[in-house]
Design a protein around this motif. Structure first.
Motif, short mmCIF file in Angstrom:
data_model
loop_
_atom_site.label_atom_id
_atom_site.label_comp_id
_atom_site.label_asym_id
_atom_site.label_seq_id
_atom_site.Cartn_x
_atom_site.Cartn_y
_atom_site.Cartn_z
N ARG A 124 -47.00 49.63 -29.51
CA ARG A 124 -48.15 50.50 -29.77
C ARG A 124 -47.80 51.97 -29.56
NH1 ARG A 124 -52.91 49.99 -26.76
NH2 ARG A 124 -53.76 51.22 -28.47
N ARG A 125 -46.69 52.24 -28.89
CA ARG A 125 -46.25 53.63 -28.70
C ARG A 125 -46.01 54.32 -30.04
NH1 ARG A 125 -41.09 55.12 -28.32
NH2 ARG A 125 -41.37 56.10 -26.29
N HIS A 126 -45.81 53.52 -31.09
CA HIS A 126 -45.56 54.08 -32.42
C HIS A 126 -46.84 54.32 -33.22
CE1 HIS A 126 -41.26 53.88 -32.01
NE2 HIS A 126 -41.33 52.61 -31.67
N GLU A 127 -47.99 54.18 -32.57
CA GLU A 127 -49.25 54.45 -33.26
C GLU A 127 -49.50 55.95 -33.41
OE1 GLU A 127 -52.44 52.38 -31.37
OE2 GLU A 127 -51.51 50.40 -31.62
N VAL A 128 -48.72 56.75 -32.69
CA VAL A 128 -48.83 58.22 -32.78
C VAL A 128 -47.44 58.78 -33.03
CG1 VAL A 128 -50.83 58.32 -31.25
CG2 VAL A 128 -48.52 58.51 -30.29
#
Length: 197
Positions: A124-128
């Motif tokens: 989820r760190r790649h959602e931004v």
């Protein structure tokens, strides 16, 4: 939209104002490590889209007889260690911010090889967009464990705001001045994901 506008304005101003420092650092790298002065590497950005991140080089390009790069500890020099401790090696990432691949604040972009190792929650760190600095960087930097870093990255994704970004930028200045958490115990930077966890 506001965050993107701030990214553009601040990175553009920083590139102009810090240009004398750029030139001086580039000269020192050329003199101590040789050319090229820049280090380019593929990193995953928002939604895992890969981009080329640019930094100032801090290590030698020493290889073994098979042509494989030697471990970081064998390529790091006292000059590179000092440069990394000041975080001046991160300055070229302002180009990545200006281009739109990165933001001033966000989870740090890690290696592409880690993409298939993340749990769904860690991913989820790649959602931004990744950032030059981030919540984990002002709360331990490289000295924290991988799980602690991922927990903080996901916390940032869920709690991001303009006010939080401003606080992180302010704390980044303090962290850089104090040179906290530059490396993990026993490593010149940080262990690879999966090695120690």
């Amino acid at each position: 939209m506001i965050k993107r506008l701030i990214d553009i304005v601040v990175s553009l101003l920083a590139l102009i104002i810090l240009s004398p420092i750029w030139l001086f650092v580039a000269f020192l790298i050329s003199r101590n490590l040789g050319r090229p002065v820049f280090f380019r590497q593929k990193r995953p950005g928002k939604n895992g889209k890969v981009f080329e991140m640019i930094k100032f080089r801090t290590m030698l390009d020493a290889s073994d007889k098979a042509g494989n790069l030697l471990p970081d500890k064998d390529r790091m020099t006292p000059f590179g260690t000092k440069l990394r401790s000041t975080s001046l090696d991160e300055l070229p990432e302002l180009f990545n911010v200006l281009k739109g691949d990165m933001s001033l604040v966000g989870p740090r972009p890690l290696l592409v090889e880690y993409l298939d190792k993340y749990s769904p929650e860690q991913a989820r760190r790649h959602e931004v967009k990744p950032g030059i600095t981030g919540y984990a960087q002002v709360n331990g930097r490289n000295a924290v464990s991988w799980q602690e870093r991922f927990d903080m990255d996901v916390w940032y994704v869920d709690n991001q705001s303009l006010w939080l970004d401003l606080k992180i930028l302010f704390k980044t200045v303090i962290t850089v001045v104090k040179r906290d958490g530059v490396s993990q115990n026993g490593h010149v930077t940080m262990s690879k994901f999966g090695e120690d966890d």
